[in-house]
Design a protein around this motif. Structure first.
Motif, PDB file in Angstrom:
ATOM      1  N   UNK A   1     -12.506   4.955   8.918  1.00 37.84           N
ATOM      2  CA  UNK A   1     -13.722   4.360   8.416  1.00 37.84           C
ATOM      3  C   UNK A   1     -13.400   2.874   7.835  1.00 37.84           C
ATOM      4  N   UNK A   2     -14.245   2.123   7.523  1.00 37.96           N
ATOM      5  CA  UNK A   2     -13.951   0.762   6.795  1.00 37.96           C
ATOM      6  C   UNK A   2     -13.926   0.765   5.481  1.00 37.96           C
ATOM      7  N   UNK A   3     -14.037   1.959   4.808  1.00 38.02           N
ATOM      8  CA  UNK A   3     -13.978   2.165   3.394  1.00 38.02           C
ATOM      9  C   UNK A   3     -12.446   1.972   2.436  1.00 38.02           C
ATOM     10  N   UNK A   4     -11.496   2.194   3.716  1.00 34.98           N
ATOM     11  CA  UNK A   4     -10.144   2.058   3.016  1.00 34.98           C
ATOM     12  C   UNK A   4      -9.784   0.761   2.801  1.00 34.98           C
ATOM     13  N   UNK A   5      -9.275   0.433   1.697  1.00 35.56           N
ATOM     14  CA  UNK A   5      -9.216  -0.787   0.952  1.00 35.56           C
ATOM     15  C   UNK A   5      -7.840  -1.353   1.752  1.00 35.56           C
ATOM     16  N   UNK A   6      -7.609  -1.922   2.817  1.00 35.17           N
ATOM     17  CA  UNK A   6      -6.399  -2.434   3.439  1.00 35.17           C
ATOM     18  C   UNK A   6      -5.861  -3.413   2.551  1.00 35.17           C
ATOM     19  N   UNK A   7      -6.571  -4.384   2.005  1.00 37.54           N
ATOM     20  CA  UNK A   7      -6.002  -5.618   1.293  1.00 37.54           C
ATOM     21  C   UNK A   7      -5.081  -5.382   0.160  1.00 37.54           C
ATOM     22  N   UNK A   8      -5.696  -4.202  -0.349  1.00 33.41           N
ATOM     23  CA  UNK A   8      -4.894  -3.688  -1.662  1.00 33.41           C
ATOM     24  C   UNK A   8      -3.796  -3.103  -1.308  1.00 33.41           C
ATOM     25  N   UNK A   9      -3.627  -2.315  -0.116  1.00 33.71           N
ATOM     26  CA  UNK A   9      -2.486  -1.813   0.386  1.00 33.71           C
ATOM     27  C   UNK A   9      -1.343  -2.873   0.814  1.00 33.71           C
ATOM     28  N   UNK A  10      -1.774  -3.933   1.346  1.00 31.98           N
ATOM     29  CA  UNK A  10      -0.925  -5.166   1.827  1.00 31.98           C
ATOM     30  C   UNK A  10      -0.333  -5.763   0.463  1.00 31.98           C
ATOM     31  N   UNK A  11      -1.424  -6.086  -0.320  1.00 31.57           N
ATOM     32  CA  UNK A  11      -0.889  -6.555  -1.896  1.00 31.57           C
ATOM     33  C   UNK A  11       0.071  -5.918  -2.712  1.00 31.57           C
ATOM     34  N   UNK A  12       0.187  -4.631  -2.270  1.00 28.73           N
ATOM     35  CA  UNK A  12       0.924  -3.560  -2.981  1.00 28.73           C
ATOM     36  C   UNK A  12       2.426  -3.898  -2.497  1.00 28.73           C
ATOM     37  N   UNK A  13       2.525  -4.130  -0.968  1.00 31.18           N
ATOM     38  CA  UNK A  13       3.835  -4.429  -0.367  1.00 31.18           C
ATOM     39  C   UNK A  13       4.173  -5.495  -0.524  1.00 31.18           C
ATOM     40  N   UNK A  14       3.231  -6.689  -0.920  1.00 29.69           N
ATOM     41  CA  UNK A  14       3.776  -7.969  -1.263  1.00 29.69           C
ATOM     42  C   UNK A  14       4.422  -7.944  -2.588  1.00 29.69           C
ATOM     43  N   UNK A  15       3.923  -7.131  -3.555  1.00 32.16           N
ATOM     44  CA  UNK A  15       4.566  -7.316  -4.874  1.00 32.16           C
ATOM     45  C   UNK A  15       6.039  -6.426  -4.924  1.00 32.16           C
ATOM     46  N   UNK A  16       6.417  -5.707  -3.890  1.00 38.32           N
ATOM     47  CA  UNK A  16       7.810  -5.271  -4.144  1.00 38.32           C
ATOM     48  C   UNK A  16       8.617  -5.759  -2.742  1.00 38.32           C
ATOM     49  N   UNK A  17       8.921  -6.966  -2.648  1.00 41.14           N
ATOM     50  CA  UNK A  17       9.370  -7.566  -1.519  1.00 41.14           C
ATOM     51  C   UNK A  17      11.069  -7.156  -1.537  1.00 41.14           C
TER      52      UNK A  17
END
Length: 324
Positions: A114-130
């Motif tokens: 479903x579309x409720x999963x916050x994909x942007x927040x997941x990607x942002x979490x990856x970007x915070x720990x390069x």
């Protein structure tokens, strides 16, 4: 609709490239690919599975909804089913988003139901720990699990706050407050049962992922996975304690209602006893027979005086006993 990311040697080098290019990128041993699919049709997903050599049961599990949170191991890859949880604005209901995850040595595939999963927040979490990106798929999986488990923890915390608000309503006067406590208590209990079905299996999932024989988590990332596992344990224990607390709220609410009913019955009984005095006396003097003071004004005065004295005596006695 698909989202893609390509990491090479621990650095993000490309995003949103065509799905058809995945095999070409995976030919490089230093590459790690993330592929996200939203409600893919069977033909498209089967093509991706054949290209990556995925087991047919893993494909079926990713396409079908209602999977329990679990981890299945296959010869060349692993299948996970997890749920993201969010508390509804009413503070009692839950919104759950099912996510299927397939792990290969170089790829992380997520299938959203479903579309409720916050994909942007997941990607942002990856970007915070390069700095952790050099660990490849284990890095992507850690960010995903960390995001999901933090959502579980935040949901349990919000439910806890909602239960504390119910505590303040337990002894409030008024029928509306009683109905609110009843309705919210049952809603919260239902939500806690649902979230426990999601949180409890995550203990086994995260613990299994850390097993050395699976070769998923390498040494430097192990402390990060242990931190996720600790959050899972805390969320599970917290959920269990909240279930007991909600049960206590419901029992207390019933006790409060019973006490209020007893108080009302005492008041009604007390006033009925007071009213019974003049009823009994006037009924006695209303007999069609001679009695002391019959036909005289003194009889009326005596009966009225008896009514007033006895009624006042009962009133002050009941007042002193806190019955009225």
């Amino acid at each position: 609709m698909a989202h893609t990311r390509l990491y090479r040697a621990g650095s993000l080098v490309e995003e949103n490239f065509p799905v058809q290019d995945i095999s070409r990128h995976l030919a490089d041993p230093s590459s790690t690919v993330w592929l996200d699919l939203y409600r893919p049709n069977r033909a498209e997903f089967t093509a991706v599975g054949e290209e990556l050599g995925l087991h047919e049961l893993a494909l079926e599990g990713a396409l079908h909804e209602g999977q329990r949170a679990k981890l299945d191991n296959y010869r060349t890859h692993h299948f996970l089913s997890v749920y993201a949880v969010a508390v509804d604005p009413d503070g009692a209901g839950l919104t759950m988003s099912e996510l299927a995850v397939i792990l290969t040595p170089q790829a992380l595939i997520t299938v959203r139901k479903d579309a409720a999963f916050a994909l942007d927040e997941l990607v942002a979490r990856w970007d915070r720990t390069p700095a952790l990106a050099a660990h490849g798929v284990a890095f992507l999986l850690h960010g995903l699990l960390d995001y999901v488990v933090d959502g579980h923890f935040a949901a349990v915390q919000q439910l806890d706050e909602r239960i504390e608000e119910l505590d303040d309503l337990l002894f409030a006067e008024g029928g509306r407050q009683i109905q609110t406590v009843q309705r919210q208590s049952y809603a919260l209990r239902k939500s806690l049962v649902r979230i426990r079905r999601v949180v409890l299996p995550m203990r086994e999932v995260v613990n299994t992922l850390m097993r050395p024989d699976l070769d998923i988590v390498d040494g430097p990332l192990l402390p990060y996975y242990r931190d996720v596992y600790d959050h899972v344990l805390r969320a599970d224990e917290w959920t269990e304690s909240l279930r007991d607390l909600v049960a206590s709220v419901m029992e207390t609410n019933l006790s409060v209602q019973a006490n209020r009913m007893n108080l009302i019955m005492k008041k009604v009984t007390s006033w009925a006893a007071i009213i019974a005095v003049p009823t009994a006396i006037t009924g006695f003097y209303g007999q069609n027979l001679p009695y002391p003071g019959f036909g005289h004004q003194s009889g009326f005065i005596v009966s009225s005086a008896v009514i007033v004295v006895v009624s006042l005596t009962l009133y002050f006695a009941f007042k002193n006993w806190d019955w009225i």
